[in-house]
Each structure stands twice: as structure tokens, then as C-alpha cells.
Design an enzyme around this catalytic site. Structure first.
Site, PDB file in Angstrom:
ATOM      1  N   TYR A 172       0.682  -1.234   0.045  1.00 55.18           N
ATOM      2  CA  TYR A 172      -0.158   0.008   0.135  1.00 55.18           C
ATOM      3  C   TYR A 172       0.805   1.190   0.185  1.00 55.18           C
ATOM      4  CZ  TYR A 172      -3.738   2.988   1.488  1.00 55.18           C
ATOM      5  OH  TYR A 172      -4.679   4.313   1.446  1.00 55.18           O
ATOM      6  N   TYR A 182      -3.256   5.181   8.636  1.00 56.53           N
ATOM      7  CA  TYR A 182      -2.869   3.913   8.513  1.00 56.53           C
ATOM      8  C   TYR A 182      -1.535   3.917   9.435  1.00 56.53           C
ATOM      9  CZ  TYR A 182      -1.614  -0.294   5.386  1.00 56.53           C
ATOM     10  OH  TYR A 182      -1.502  -1.460   5.147  1.00 56.53           O
TER      11      TYR A 182
END
Ligand code: NAD
Length: 286
Positions: A172, A182
Site C-alpha cells: 500500500y 494507517y
């Protein structure tokens, strides 16, 4: 014969692992999956009861067949590494041979070899916490489940992989650009996974003629992503700002994975391939 693929990280029909399994099945591969032990019973029950039948359907009308489901916890390399409380935990005690080494031994006994290894799993217990508030334990757990798990899988699978085979993982963009939300060391884990992709591509290429690539995927509303808590926002952001203004489907990632592990990509190794509607190239929100 067709190629044989092991896909680690399939526990329902919503995630990237499932879509990759389908794309590989559509291309004629034999599908084995590795399912996280605590999710095993519900996955197998759902599979058996036909809950996934609609999403097993391939373009030619046939249903993807999963030849075998292996219980797996990629945080443990061998049974000796499993702590007592996990061994006796009732979510684990019903299954056996689920450490990385044991899964590879089982597959070797059942089938002899594999051609394709897919790593589609991640876990970060403190993912909702900013890095600045992440504990050492949470950070190392994220790295263990999301990065070292790939090193371990490739390390153990390599001896039973046929030369010319390939592996793939999912990463990612948070590894290289700051994505607030995140957290928990997951951004660090993805940076490690991408760096390891290059080093392992060299080592596995030389040692076993195996290619190693990773797909940097755009946002998908999978079970894992929903647990992070801001996936809808990321999907909306991507829709608004990416060069291609459409929702990303898991199948689009599945198709690229199938390409990357196929002979069509025989000279691609050590690469991070973006499958994100182009969002990674943008430097300014629009
Ligand atoms: P998912 O929930 O379908 O897949 C994650 C899987 O990992 C689950 O099946 C879970 O059971 C399994 N898992 C967790 N810990 C495990 C362990 N210790 N051992 C074995 N299995 C374990 O979600 P997904 O989003 O499709 O995730 C697949 C991969 O795609 C992950 O690497 C994720 O980081 C990556 N990815 C996801 C997105 C997204 O937006 N969904 C974006 C980019 C990359």
C-alpha cells in the site's frame, strides 16, 4: 499440467486474495488457499454451504474450485515457536499443522510442488493508533504478521517451488507517502515488504529462478480494510483525485497478479506495480 498456486490470506470472498484466486483459476491454475486459523471454521462452513457460490463463478460460467484449504498462522514459523496460550486457545486447538513450516510440509506431501505463491495478508493490532503512539509490541506485531510473514513463506516454499515460478504480495502507498490513519507500524511494515521484494527477488532469482513482485493496490472495502476505519474516505478520495475516476474492483488487482505470476511477465522481478487507478502519480488533490 496447469500451474499450482498457494494463496495465503483468504478467509472470505471480499478481499484481494479471493480475487487473485479467481483470476488464477480463470487462467487454469489449481488453487490451494491458506486461511488464518481463527477464521477457518466459518470460511470452510460458508464454502461448504454454498455461500460463496455466486462469487466463485468465473467468466466462462464454471465455478472456481478450491482444491484444499490449509489452516495457517503466518506469525509462527514452526510449532516450537507457538506459545502455550495460543496452542491451547480454543480458536487454534481444533486445527493442526498451521505454522508456516508445517503447511509447506503438508503441501509437499499432498502435491509435491507449487508454481505460484501469493501473500495477501496483513495484520497490525494497533493500526488505528498514530505511529507516535504505537507500542513496541504493536509495531513488531505489524512487522511480524505483514512483512516477515512473506520472508518466512518464501523461505519455506522455495525448496518446493518449480523453477520459473513466481510469488506476489500486496502493498500500500502508505509505505512511501504519509497516509494519516494507517498507523500502528503498518506503514513501516509495507515499507519493509517493498524493500524485501527487491532483496528477495535477487536471492530467490539466483537460488531458485523464482520471481518476486508486489502490487501496490488502491483502496478496497475488504474485511481487513474496514477494521482500519477510514476505507470509505480513501475510496472517495481516490475516486475524486485519481486519473481514472472509477471505483477499483478487486478483480483488477487479481488480473494484474495473474499477469505478474505468468510467463507474460517473465522478465519482471523485484518490482512494485501500482494497481490504483493511477492515484500514486498525483501530487495535488483535485
Ligand atoms: P482481507 O481481509 O481479505 O485479507 C487479509 C487476510 O489476512 C485475512 O484473510 C486475514 O484472515 C489474514 N490474516 C491476518 N493475520 C494473519 C496471520 N497471522 N496468518 C495468516 N493470515 C492472516 O483484506 P485485504 O484488504 O484484501 O488484504 C490483503 C492484502 O492486501 C494485505 O496485505 C493488505 O495490506 C493489502 N492491501 C489492501 C488494501 C485495501 O484497501 N484493502 C490496499 C492495499 C493493499
Amino acid at each position: 499440467r496447469g500451474k499450482r498456486a498457494f494463496i495465503a490470506g483468504v478467509a472470505d470472498d471480499n478481499g484481494y486474495g479471493w480475487a487473485i484466486a479467481k483470476a488464477l483459476a480463470a487462467a487454469g491454475a489449481e488453487i490451494l488457499v491458506g486461511t488464518w486459523v481463527p477464521a477457518l471454521t466459518i470460511f470452510e462452513t460458508s464454502l461448504r454451504r454454498g455461500k460463496f457460490d455466486e462469487s466463485r463463478r468465473l467468466a466462462n460460467g464454471s465455478l472456481m474450485e478450491i482444491i484444499k484449504v490449509y489452516p495457517l498462522d503466518a506469525v509462527y514459523d514452526s510449532f516450537e515457536d507457538v506459545p502455550e496460550d495460543v496452542r491451547t486457545n480454543k480458536r487454534y486447538s481444533g486445527a493442526s499443522n498451521w505454522t508456516v513450516k508445517e503447511v509447506v510440509e503438508s503441501i509437499k506431501n499432498d502435491f509435491g510442488s507449487v508454481d505460484i505463491l501469493v501473500h495477501s495478508l496483513a495484520n497490525g493490532p494497533e493500526v488505528t493508533k498514530p505511529l507516535l503512539e504505537t507500542s513496541r509490541r504493536g509495531y513488531l506485531a505489524a512487522i511480524s504478521a505483514s512483512s516477515y510473514s512473506f520472508v518466512s513463506l518464501l523461505q519455506h516454499f522455495l525448496p518446493i517451488m518449480n523453477p520459473g515460478g513466481a510469488s506476489i504480495s500486496l502493498t500500500y502507498i502508505a509505505s512511501e507517502k504519509t497516509i494519516p490513519g494507517y498507523g500502528g507500524g503498518m506503514s513501516s511494515a509495507k515499507a519493509a515488504l517493498e524493500s524485501d521484494t527487491r532483496v528477495l527477488a535477487f536471492e530467490a532469482g539466483r537460488k531458485g529462478k523464482i520471481r518476486v513482485n508486489t502490487i501496490s493496490a488502491g483502496p478496497l472495502g475488504s474485511r481487513a480494510a474496514k477494521a482500519i476505519g477510514f476505507i470509505e474516505k480513501m475510496i472517495d478520495y481516490s475516486y475524486a483525485n485519481a486519473p481514472l475516476q472509477k471505483e477499483l474492483s478487486a478483480d483488477e488487482v487479481g488480473n494484474v497478479a495473474a499477469f505478474l505470476v505468468s510467463p507474460l511477465a517473465s522478465a519482471i522481478t523485484g518490482s512494485v506495480v501500482y494497481v490504483d487507478n493511477g492515484l500514486n502519480i498525483m501530487g495535488l488533490a483535485t
